[in-house]
Design an enzyme around this catalytic site. Structure first.
Site, mmCIF file in Angstrom:
data_model
loop_
_atom_site.group_PDB
_atom_site.id
_atom_site.type_symbol
_atom_site.label_atom_id
_atom_site.label_comp_id
_atom_site.label_asym_id
_atom_site.label_seq_id
_atom_site.Cartn_x
_atom_site.Cartn_y
_atom_site.Cartn_z
ATOM 1 N NE ARG A 13 -4.452 10.606 9.217
ATOM 2 C CZ ARG A 13 -4.852 11.446 10.165
ATOM 3 N NH1 ARG A 13 -5.654 12.458 9.847
ATOM 4 N NH2 ARG A 13 -4.476 11.288 11.411
ATOM 5 C CG HIS A 59 -1.013 7.080 5.245
ATOM 6 N ND1 HIS A 59 -0.712 5.744 5.335
ATOM 7 C CD2 HIS A 59 -1.298 7.464 6.520
ATOM 8 C CE1 HIS A 59 -0.787 5.339 6.593
ATOM 9 N NE2 HIS A 59 -1.158 6.369 7.335
ATOM 10 N NE ARG A 61 -9.639 12.211 6.401
ATOM 11 C CZ ARG A 61 -8.556 12.054 5.632
ATOM 12 N NH1 ARG A 61 -8.682 11.400 4.467
ATOM 13 N NH2 ARG A 61 -7.377 12.510 6.007
ATOM 14 N N GLY A 107 -10.468 9.524 -1.277
ATOM 15 C CA GLY A 107 -11.476 10.481 -1.709
ATOM 16 C C GLY A 107 -12.811 9.926 -2.121
ATOM 17 C CB VAL A 108 -14.295 6.500 -2.308
ATOM 18 C CG1 VAL A 108 -15.681 5.918 -2.539
ATOM 19 C CG2 VAL A 108 -13.323 5.980 -3.360
ATOM 20 C CB SER A 157 -3.058 4.697 -0.763
ATOM 21 O OG SER A 157 -3.320 5.380 0.455
ATOM 22 C CE LYS A 159 -3.597 2.299 2.776
ATOM 23 N NZ LYS A 159 -2.783 3.441 3.274
#
Length: 339
Positions: free
Chosen positions: A239, A236, A291, A269-270, A234, A212
């Site tokens: 962050r 992350h 999130r 961002g989904v 990704s 990842k």
């Protein structure tokens, strides 16, 4: 419970940590790390959302796509949806004390499982929190464990073994966490890995191996060369490194280079089923959601996580009908509108 109630509950439970904005785009929480925001200016987080929002879909209605198939096979498991729960840790620090680490990770893994998907667990510096994740895998009967790239491969391999015993169906490392200072402060320094070190990790387990934190073509190619089974595109969640492009911005080029040679997953961002369709059209084989599922966990525990994945899957089906797509395994790039 409906989505309005879920969001209201989450807002109360996450007060001081997350505003549960109408659109989770990182603007209000920029720089809030620890917290729910993106590092520095927060731009890497906002770019994930912007990159997806900038893509448009071609509306097509002359076809026979009446019952779209959203099922996929992932690491030997048949899933009802290509939407999976991203590996998330640090509930108390980042999202508030209303849930313990065990409460949150259990909601994420079990909620994903009940939605016909699979939940991933992460690996924080506190060993008890990793055990919380393993316990959630044992309870759900499946899960995926992603381990921080500790400097010592020996430590990583020991954590892989624990995941294997717990019933994980795949393991891997989130190289996008290579610069996390909090790990070093707690006596567990992390860092990047050489190809030789990655080969050692891959050969240490019989489970499918995931890398990842890939954001460039050259590193995606390296992942194929070392024998990884999957990569996660990704940053992350924005962050760790400020000013990176959004995941959707780099996905097409990476897909062109390695599609069919390795499983490609996208994380960043989904916020809807339409976003999922966009990432699949760009070349992803599946997506991770972070999130929004934290919000679901704080707003409704296991049911809240399931509700979010079910909602996105329903939106994905609707978007597939209106773009003429019969199966998530065959989403053509022509789904996307180009100037």
């Amino acid at each position: 419970m409906d989505m309005r109630e879920l969001r209201e509950n989450a807002r109360k439970q996450m007060v001081g940590k997350c505003r549960v904005c109408p659109v989770c785009n990182g603007r209000a929480c920029a720089g809030e790390v620890p917290g729910m925001g993106g590092t520095g200016t927060g731009e890497a987080f906002t770019e994930n959302v912007r990159a997806l929002a900038s893509l448009k879909l071609n509306l097509r209605v002359i076809h026979d796509s009446l019952q779209p198939d959203t099922t996929i096979e992932m690491f030997g498991q048949q899933l009802k949806t290509p939407i999976m729960g991203a590996p998330i840790t640090g509930a108390v620090i980042n999202a508030g004390e209303a849930l313990t680490e065990f409460n949150m990770v259990s909601a994420l893994v079990e909620g994903s499982h009940l939605a016909g998907s699979i939940g991933w667990i992460g690996d924080p510096a506190n060993p008890s929190m990793y055990e919380d994740g393993l316990a959630s895998i044992r309870k759900a009967g499946q899960g995926i464990a992603i381990i921080k790239p500790r400097v010592s491969n020996k430590e990583i391999i020991e954590l892989f073994k624990l995941a294997e015993k717990a019933g994980a169906i795949a393991v891997g490392t989130d190289l996008d966490g290579a610069g996390l200072i909090t790990m070093a402060l707690k006596g567990q320094p992390v860092g990047p890995k050489t190809t030789e070190q990655l080969i050692e990790l891959i050969q240490s387990t019989a489970l499918p191996f995931i890398i990842k934190g890939i954001m460039t073509v050259d590193e995606a190619v390296k992942c194929v060369e070392v024998g990884a089974n999957a990569i996660v595109i990704s940053n992350h969640g924005g962050r760790v490194l400020d000013h990176t492009p959004g995941v959707a911005d780099v996905l097409t080029e990476i897909s062109r280079a390695v599609k069919g040679k390795i499983t490609i997953l996208a994380d960043g961002g989904v916020r809807s089923g339409a976003d999922v369709l966009k990432l699949l059209a760009l070349g992803a084989d599946g997506v991770l959601v972070g999130r929004p599922l934290i919000m679901g966990a704080y707003g409704g525990n296991t049911e809240g996580v399931k509700m979010i994945i079910d909602k996105y899957t329903s939106e994905l089906k609707a978007a597939m009908i209106l773009t003429g797509c019969k199966s998530v395994k065959e989403i053509p790039p022509e789904v996307l509108w180009r100037k």
